[in-house]
Write a protein that holds these residues in place. Structure first.
Motif, mmCIF file in Angstrom:
data_model
loop_
_atom_site.group_PDB
_atom_site.id
_atom_site.type_symbol
_atom_site.label_atom_id
_atom_site.label_comp_id
_atom_site.label_asym_id
_atom_site.label_seq_id
_atom_site.Cartn_x
_atom_site.Cartn_y
_atom_site.Cartn_z
ATOM 1 N N TYR A 17 -6.325 1.632 6.880
ATOM 2 C CA TYR A 17 -5.954 0.779 8.012
ATOM 3 C C TYR A 17 -5.034 1.539 8.966
ATOM 4 N N ASP A 18 -3.998 2.149 8.416
ATOM 5 C CA ASP A 18 -3.022 2.863 9.250
ATOM 6 C C ASP A 18 -3.696 3.979 10.041
ATOM 7 N N HIS A 19 -4.600 4.691 9.398
ATOM 8 C CA HIS A 19 -5.300 5.792 10.075
ATOM 9 C C HIS A 19 -6.112 5.282 11.268
ATOM 10 N N TYR A 20 -6.972 4.303 11.030
ATOM 11 C CA TYR A 20 -7.836 3.805 12.101
ATOM 12 C C TYR A 20 -7.068 2.997 13.147
ATOM 13 N N SER A 21 -5.993 2.368 12.722
ATOM 14 C CA SER A 21 -5.175 1.617 13.664
ATOM 15 C C SER A 21 -4.559 2.562 14.691
ATOM 16 N N GLY A 22 -4.126 3.720 14.221
ATOM 17 C CA GLY A 22 -3.537 4.706 15.118
ATOM 18 C C GLY A 22 -4.557 5.488 15.918
ATOM 19 N N GLU A 23 -5.717 5.763 15.301
ATOM 20 C CA GLU A 23 -6.748 6.575 15.951
ATOM 21 C C GLU A 23 -7.633 5.781 16.903
ATOM 22 N N VAL A 24 -7.930 4.534 16.541
ATOM 23 C CA VAL A 24 -8.870 3.739 17.336
ATOM 24 C C VAL A 24 -8.183 2.473 17.849
ATOM 25 N N SER A 25 -8.058 1.471 16.973
ATOM 26 C CA SER A 25 -7.386 0.223 17.333
ATOM 27 C C SER A 25 -7.139 -0.595 16.071
ATOM 28 N N PRO A 26 -6.162 -1.496 16.107
ATOM 29 C CA PRO A 26 -5.929 -2.366 14.952
ATOM 30 C C PRO A 26 -7.144 -3.236 14.624
ATOM 31 N N GLU A 27 -7.883 -3.643 15.641
ATOM 32 C CA GLU A 27 -9.074 -4.471 15.404
ATOM 33 C C GLU A 27 -10.137 -3.701 14.634
ATOM 34 N N LYS A 28 -10.371 -2.452 15.035
ATOM 35 C CA LYS A 28 -11.368 -1.625 14.337
ATOM 36 C C LYS A 28 -10.894 -1.316 12.924
ATOM 37 N N THR A 30 -9.022 -3.194 11.022
ATOM 38 C CA THR A 30 -9.237 -4.413 10.237
ATOM 39 C C THR A 30 -10.705 -4.561 9.875
ATOM 40 N N GLU A 31 -11.584 -4.286 10.811
ATOM 41 C CA GLU A 31 -13.028 -4.378 10.554
ATOM 42 C C GLU A 31 -13.455 -3.425 9.440
ATOM 43 N N ILE A 32 -12.992 -2.194 9.480
ATOM 44 C CA ILE A 32 -13.369 -1.199 8.474
ATOM 45 C C ILE A 32 -12.847 -1.596 7.102
ATOM 46 N N VAL A 33 -11.583 -1.969 7.026
ATOM 47 C CA VAL A 33 -10.990 -2.371 5.745
ATOM 48 C C VAL A 33 -11.706 -3.597 5.192
ATOM 49 N N ASN A 34 -12.004 -4.573 6.035
ATOM 50 C CA ASN A 34 -12.709 -5.776 5.570
ATOM 51 C C ASN A 34 -14.115 -5.455 5.062
ATOM 52 N N LYS A 35 -14.797 -4.522 5.701
ATOM 53 C CA LYS A 35 -16.135 -4.135 5.227
ATOM 54 C C LYS A 35 -16.057 -3.461 3.864
ATOM 55 N N ILE A 36 -15.040 -2.645 3.652
ATOM 56 C CA ILE A 36 -14.862 -2.002 2.350
ATOM 57 C C ILE A 36 -14.589 -3.062 1.286
ATOM 58 N N ILE A 37 -13.712 -4.016 1.588
ATOM 59 C CA ILE A 37 -13.397 -5.089 0.637
ATOM 60 C C ILE A 37 -14.638 -5.936 0.354
ATOM 61 N N ASP A 38 -15.367 -6.297 1.397
ATOM 62 C CA ASP A 38 -16.582 -7.100 1.222
ATOM 63 C C ASP A 38 -17.596 -6.377 0.340
ATOM 64 N N ARG A 39 -17.734 -5.091 0.558
ATOM 65 C CA ARG A 39 -18.684 -4.302 -0.243
ATOM 66 C C ARG A 39 -18.262 -4.307 -1.705
ATOM 67 N N ALA A 40 -16.976 -4.124 -1.958
ATOM 68 C CA ALA A 40 -16.475 -4.139 -3.334
ATOM 69 C C ALA A 40 -16.706 -5.501 -3.986
ATOM 70 N N GLU A 41 -16.536 -6.555 -3.233
ATOM 71 C CA GLU A 41 -16.689 -7.900 -3.786
ATOM 72 C C GLU A 41 -18.137 -8.227 -4.140
ATOM 73 N N THR A 42 -19.096 -7.456 -3.648
ATOM 74 C CA THR A 42 -20.489 -7.664 -4.065
ATOM 75 C C THR A 42 -20.678 -7.335 -5.540
ATOM 76 N N LEU A 43 -19.715 -6.648 -6.129
ATOM 77 C CA LEU A 43 -19.786 -6.285 -7.550
ATOM 78 C C LEU A 43 -19.574 -7.487 -8.467
ATOM 79 N N GLU A 44 -19.082 -8.596 -7.924
ATOM 80 C CA GLU A 44 -18.894 -9.804 -8.735
ATOM 81 C C GLU A 44 -20.186 -10.199 -9.437
#
Length: 102
Positions: A17-28, A30-44
């Protein structure tokens, strides 16, 4: 089955989050981190769907991974819990993985 993130994995998400927030934007970021979390949650529902993580076979803990963007979501199954142990950029040196996933 429940998916949990180790403290190390949570720290990795914060770093991403910190990397992309500084390099691109806080919105992007958040989107990247949420996609990683969503992908992990498919393991349920399908915890064995990930590929075996060859770099961690020597640990003997059954580590597997899923991919999202250029990140590997490394995890292991412990009874009825999927534990995400690491979120690792494919751009990092693989020799660091065993130290991070014991």
């Amino acid at each position: 089955m429940e998916v949990r993130f180790s403290e190390w994995a949570k720290m990795c998400l914060k770093e991403i989050y910190d990397h992309y927030s500084g390099e691109v934007s806080p919105e992007k970021a958040t989107e990247i981190v949420n996609k990683i979390i969503d992908r992990a949650e498919t393991l349920e529902n399908y915890p064995d769907r990930g590929r075996v993580e060859d770099d961690l076979i020597s640990l003997g803990k059954g580590h597997r991974y899923l991919q999202e963007y250029h990140y590997k979501i490394i995890y292991k199954v412990d009874r009825e819990i999927v534990i995400v142990t690491d979120i690792f950029s494919n751009y990092q040196k693989p020799t660091r993985k065993p130290k991070r996933n014991k």
